[in-house]
Design a protein around this motif. Structure first.
Motif, PDB file in Angstrom:
ATOM      1  N   ASP A  23       0.851  -1.189   0.000  1.00 25.54           N
ATOM      2  CA  ASP A  23       0.000   0.000   0.000  1.00 25.54           C
ATOM      3  C   ASP A  23       0.889   1.243   0.000  1.00 25.54           C
ATOM      4  N   VAL A  24       0.255   2.368   0.071  1.00 28.04           N
ATOM      5  CA  VAL A  24       0.980   3.634   0.035  1.00 28.04           C
ATOM      6  C   VAL A  24       1.906   3.742   1.257  1.00 28.04           C
ATOM      7  N   ALA A  42       0.122   2.208   4.513  1.00 23.05           N
ATOM      8  CA  ALA A  42      -1.261   2.495   4.884  1.00 23.05           C
ATOM      9  C   ALA A  42      -2.044   1.222   5.162  1.00 23.05           C
ATOM     10  N   GLU A  84      -3.221   3.910  13.113  1.00 22.66           N
ATOM     11  CA  GLU A  84      -4.631   4.305  13.166  1.00 22.66           C
ATOM     12  C   GLU A  84      -5.439   3.387  14.078  1.00 22.66           C
ATOM     13  N   TRP A 108      -6.738   7.378  16.796  1.00 19.74           N
ATOM     14  CA  TRP A 108      -5.551   7.386  15.938  1.00 19.74           C
ATOM     15  C   TRP A 108      -4.393   8.019  16.696  1.00 19.74           C
ATOM     16  N   GLU A 110      -1.375   9.996  16.138  1.00 23.96           N
ATOM     17  CA  GLU A 110      -0.942  10.759  14.970  1.00 23.96           C
ATOM     18  C   GLU A 110       0.509  11.224  15.034  1.00 23.96           C
ATOM     19  N   GLN A 210      -2.649  26.075   9.036  1.00 24.87           N
ATOM     20  CA  GLN A 210      -3.730  25.833   8.078  1.00 24.87           C
ATOM     21  C   GLN A 210      -4.060  27.091   7.284  1.00 24.87           C
ATOM     22  N   LYS A 237      -2.234  25.749   3.183  1.00 28.72           N
ATOM     23  CA  LYS A 237      -1.673  25.406   4.494  1.00 28.72           C
ATOM     24  C   LYS A 237      -0.185  25.072   4.379  1.00 28.72           C
ATOM     25  N   THR A 328       4.429  10.964  -1.266  1.00 19.84           N
ATOM     26  CA  THR A 328       3.990  10.995   0.131  1.00 19.84           C
ATOM     27  C   THR A 328       5.147  11.233   1.101  1.00 19.84           C
ATOM     28  N   GLY A 344       2.016   7.669  -4.248  1.00 17.45           N
ATOM     29  CA  GLY A 344       0.644   7.292  -3.933  1.00 17.45           C
ATOM     30  C   GLY A 344       0.196   5.970  -4.523  1.00 17.45           C
TER      31      GLY A 344
ATOM     32  N   ILE B  94      -9.798  17.178   8.151  1.00 13.43           N
ATOM     33  CA  ILE B  94      -8.708  17.397   7.189  1.00 13.43           C
ATOM     34  C   ILE B  94      -7.623  16.345   7.380  1.00 13.43           C
ATOM     35  N   ARG B  95      -7.280  16.071   8.632  1.00 18.46           N
ATOM     36  CA  ARG B  95      -6.214  15.092   8.877  1.00 18.46           C
ATOM     37  C   ARG B  95      -6.660  13.668   8.544  1.00 18.46           C
ATOM     38  N   ILE B  96      -7.856  13.315   8.980  1.00 15.39           N
ATOM     39  CA  ILE B  96      -8.334  11.947   8.743  1.00 15.39           C
ATOM     40  C   ILE B  96      -8.550  11.711   7.252  1.00 15.39           C
ATOM     41  N   ARG B  99      -5.375  11.286   5.270  1.00 13.74           N
ATOM     42  CA  ARG B  99      -4.796   9.941   5.348  1.00 13.74           C
ATOM     43  C   ARG B  99      -5.640   8.929   4.582  1.00 13.74           C
ATOM     44  N   LEU B 100      -6.936   9.041   4.658  1.00 19.29           N
ATOM     45  CA  LEU B 100      -7.789   8.083   3.933  1.00 19.29           C
ATOM     46  C   LEU B 100      -7.582   8.174   2.427  1.00 19.29           C
ATOM     47  N   ARG B 102      -4.834   8.757   1.000  1.00 22.98           N
ATOM     48  CA  ARG B 102      -3.528   8.215   0.621  1.00 22.98           C
ATOM     49  C   ARG B 102      -3.535   6.710   0.799  1.00 22.98           C
ATOM     50  N   ARG B 103      -4.329   6.050   0.021  1.00 25.49           N
ATOM     51  CA  ARG B 103      -4.412   4.593   0.004  1.00 25.49           C
ATOM     52  C   ARG B 103      -4.412   4.160  -1.443  1.00 25.49           C
ATOM     53  N   LYS B 106      -8.772   3.312  -3.307  1.00 27.75           N
ATOM     54  CA  LYS B 106      -9.511   4.456  -2.780  1.00 27.75           C
ATOM     55  C   LYS B 106     -10.933   4.050  -2.398  1.00 27.75           C
TER      56      LYS B 106
END
Lengths: 375, 465
Positions: A23-24, A42, A84, A108, A110, A210, A237, A328, A344, B94-96, B99-100, B102-103, B106
């Motif tokens: 995965d990524v 991921a 996660e 999660w 982080e 941001q 951001k 990434t 990605g 935005i953060r979650i 990350r989702l 970037r798989r 999709k």
């Protein structure tokens, strides 16, 4: 065409190796000698690649994506991971043997960071920062009012900077961590941070927000007053921050341009805000990752569309390559000019210097000025 | 959408050759506790649709955790530092979502569940304020689940108004616990708050997934294709019914309804003629602002320039006599929809059905509650004047204006200009071309608190080219 610079004869690089993972890639870590590369995905797996190319170990570390991978400073055999799935764990980085599950919660995790001496590990999930020494818990820092949006240990390994909405806080590692510990507020600003980084010698601390501005805090010796600088003008951001390893120069990105800020720490300098950010222009899409080489002579950057670029110390683009999907992570080998790049599509690439020159022209965009204001 | 109250991007109009939209659609699912939102979510997830769905739920969710991906998150609201107090985004999302996205594999769809107490503004704005979210994700629709049985208890709360004002789709659930008349009344109340929402009645939250997911409610192109029907004409009466009547007395019967009186105008005859019908409509608009004549048990209502006010008893309903002298087609304008009172007309020993009926939107006058104001204006607008008016308006009133949508006729442009906004953010693009025989006009709807129709209408009129 103005600003067209050929990279011929400068420092040609080439794609040495590509490897497709499950995965990524979400994070990666080189061992201190550069012989091993640990890669987190991921899908929750850790891959160990020896010499950057051969997979010698692979294990499922998390149920869900890995958020951070960090090798213990001073002991490359210990790998910390956060995911996660709410887990923080320690692994034998050679064979993937589970050494310890430090935390197993729901939220999660982080953020994850070792102190530079490798003695203390901090992990953050929501409003809580948990601390361990070895496998022993040192307790936690909790601030009910604030989520931890980014964090970084000071080079002294005693202070942890934690970026929260509208402010930057400093937690001090005492002899014991008590439940009622209160952080010191270093900065206040109107925005929400997305990144934080200490200058490697502890001379400054930068926060990207941001809202598209950069905050820099510099301790000064006059009146004990720290100086707070604000740099504005980013179109989005400020998610990428990378301090030069030795100088007080920071590379930042919040949009397609990389902006270098030279941040002299001498108190006689630039009170009037005359310093200008220096933009490095080559990317057409938002920059997603930047990193300085260990010697600080090269800067690598990757963008949303998969464009990889390497810059020399003059700020000239010396290498540019399209990888096809969002970059990434970029990270340099700790010793040599070898760059690991993840995209990605779940591929990991290694880029290093070519023996022969096969360069292509790299287009530099005309410079646009960014302004810097002083609070 | 671009940044805060910035100019509408009229240059970005090459939409015909736009590549397929690969952004992942996001549905915001909202509703009060007990409305059936969780039931609906579980239905969506368990249905055989072959979609890979990720769910981001608030902390008190109850959905099956065996689902592919459920992320729990609490609301982290970030104020954007651009001078607008209403520009807020959800930092956690935005953060979650970052990350989702970037798989390798999709997700086909993302559902964000929020509580009925949460302001939908920050969630919606996240998809327009953050460059990364904007590029990778597409806000498909805001779906609000409403408990038809209990909603009246909290419909006047600020939270409830905000939820309804933002809703692209209202799932009116538990309809089996409420009778038809109450449902009609509730629907017209919902429409007075948000006239652009699609209302679906459900029992046990049973509704086809195709009516909720991937419906492009935020998609300007789709909206442009649907328009101009998206605006109903806004008049002081909600219904006009045409009846073919012979001379004689007719009995107008109403059952108890949501209001104690109903205002009526009877016009005709000769209404086969559409011009005459339009004339009566205009006439009635004037009559509806005149002093009403109360209908007594002995009153005979006659066709003419009279506004009748018929008291409707809470138990008995109402009865009134209509006297017709000349045969022909007549019109009855009613203040409320006939269904709300089960309005019937009897005469000559039988029930008379209208040969034709027209529904109109009820107007929202200036008050401090949440409502919709729709404006229609013939002619072309001056693009610069319109832009500066909108920017100024949203700067001043963006906190109270939750949503704005419109289809505009801009001077010098062969295509419609479609726009929509969330609080102070707005965005627009070129839509379909104006047909040769189309009347060029602009339509705007504002949904918000404390809206002043006259101010908005005057403001738009001042933008005429």
């Amino acid at each position: 065409m103005p600003g067209l610079a050929a990279i011929a004869g400068k420092a040609p690089f080439g794609l040495r190796h590509s490897h497709t993972l499950d995965d990524v890639v979400t994070d990666l870590a080189w061992s201190s000698d550069g012989k091993a590369l640990l890669v987190g995905s991921a899908a929750g797996a850790v891959h160990r690649l020896d010499h950057g190319s051969e997979v010698t170990a692979r294990w499922q570390a998390h149920d869900g994506g890995i958020t951070r991978l960090r090798l213990q400073p001073g002991d490359d055999r210990v790998l910390a991971s956060a995911g996660e799935d709410g887990k923080v764990a320690l692994w034998n980085s050679v064979d993937g043997e589970a050494l310890s599950t430090l935390a197993n919660e729901n939220d999660w995790v982080e953020h994850l960071a070792w102190t530079p001496d490798g003695k203390v590990l901090a992990a953050a999930a929501r409003k809580t920062i948990s601390l361990w020494q070895g496998t022993e818990s040192l307790g936690m820092w909790y601030d009910a009012r604030r989520h931890v949006l980014a964090m970084d240990w000071a080079p002294d390994g005693r202070r942890l900077a934690s970026a929260a909405n509208k402010g930057l806080y400093l937690w001090r590692l005492g002899d014991a961590v008590t439940g009622d510990a209160e952080p010191v507020q270093l900065l206040t600003f109107p925005g929400a941070p997305v990144s934080v980084a200490w200058q490697p010698q502890g001379r400054a601390l930068a926060v990207g927000t941001q809202d598209g501005f950069l905050q820099v805090w510099r301790p000064t010796d006059t009146n004990n007053a720290a100086r707070q600088l604000t740099m504005r003008g980013y179109p989005s951001k400020v998610n990428c921050l990378a301090w030069h390893p030795r100088r007080t120069v920071i590379a930042t990105a919040g949009g397609p341009d990389i902006v270098l800020w030279d941040m002299p720490v001498d108190r006689t300098d630039t009170k009037n805000g005359s310093a200008k950010g220096r933009p490095l222009r080559h990317h057409q899409a938002t920059v997603t990752a930047i990193a300085w080489s260990a010697d600080g002579r090269l800067l690598a950057s990757g963008d949303r569309n998969g464009r990889l670029c390497i810059w020399d110390e003059n700020g000239d683009a010396v290498f540019s390559l399209a990888l096809g999907s969002e970059i990434t992570v970029v990270q340099w080998h700790p010793v040599n000019a070898v760059l690991s790049v993840a995209d990605g599509d779940g591929r990991l690439h290694l880029v290093d210097r070519l023996q022969s020159d096969s360069g292509q022209p790299v287009r530099q965009h005309p410079a646009r000025e960014l302004r810097r204001a002083q609070d | 959408m671009t940044a805060c109250a910035q100019e509408a991007d009229r240059t970005n109009t090459t939409t015909t050759e736009k590549a397929a939209d690969e952004r992942v659609p996001v549905t915001v699912l909202t509703g009060f506790l007990g409305s059936g939102k969780t039931t609906l979510l579980n239905r969506i997830l368990s249905e055989e649709h072959g979609k890979r769905i990720a769910v981001i739920e608030n902390e008190f969710g109850e959905i099956g955790i065996d689902h592919e991906l459920v992320v729990q998150s609490d609301e982290e609201i970030f104020e954007m530092n651009n001078g607008c107090i209403c520009c807020t985004v959800r930092g956690d999302l935005i953060r979650i979502l970052g990350r989702l996205m970037r798989r390798k594999h999709k997700f086909d769809h993302i559902i964000i569940e929020t509580t009925g107490m949460a302001d939908p503004g920050p969630v919606a704005q996240t998809f327009f304020m953050d460059e990364e979210m904007k590029e990778k994700l597409r806000l498909d629709a805001i779906v609000t689940v409403v408990d038809a049985h209990h909603v009246l208890q909290h419909i006047d709360s600020d939270e409830c108004h905000a939820q309804l004002a933002f809703a692209d789709v209202v799932v009116l659930n538990k309809c089996d616990l409420v009778d038809d008349k109450q449902l009609h009344a509730l629907e017209s109340q919902l429409r007075s708050i948000n006239r652009l929402t699609d209302i679906h009645r459900t029992v046990h939250a049973a509704i086809g997934i195709e009516r909720l997911l991937d419906i492009h409610a935020f998609d300007l192109e789709t909206r442009a294709a649907e328009m101009p029907e998206f605006l109903k004409e806004e008049l002081p009466f909600e219904w006009a019914g045409l009846y073919d009547l012979q001379p004689g007395d007719y009995r107008l019967t109403l059952q108890p309804g949501p209001d104690p009186t109903i205002d009526l105008v009877l016009g005709g005859p000769g209404l086969q003629d559409t011009a005459l019908f339009e004339a009566w409509k205009r006439n009635s608009i004037v009559l509806y602002s005149s002093d009403p004549t109360f209908v007594e048990p002995t009153t005979c209502m006659l066709p003419g320039d009279t506004l009748y006010r018929l008291p409707v008893d809470g138990q008995q309903g109402a009865d009134a006599t209509l006297t017709i002298k000349t045969p022909g087609r007549y019109v009855l304008f009613t203040q409320h929809l006939p269904e709300e009172f089960d309005l019937t007309l009897h005469g000559d020993g039988r029930l008379h059905e209208p040969v034709e009926g027209h529904e109109y939107a009820s107007p929202h006058e200036h008050d401090d509650s949440v409502g919709s104001v729709g404006i229609r204006l013939e002619g072309d607008l001056d693009p610069d004047r319109f832009e500066s008016w909108m920017v100024g308006l949203l700067r001043r009133r963006g906190t109270d204006i939750f949503r704005s949508k419109g289809v505009l006729s801009l001077a010098g442009d062969t295509r419609r200009f479609v726009f929509q906004g969330v609080h102070m953010l707005f965005d627009g693009q070129a839509g379909r071309s104006w047909e040769d025989d189309a009347v060029r006009e602009s339509q705007l709807v504002f949904i918000g608190r404390d809206l002043d129709r006259a101010e908005l209408a005057d403001g738009l009129r001042a933008c005429l080219a």
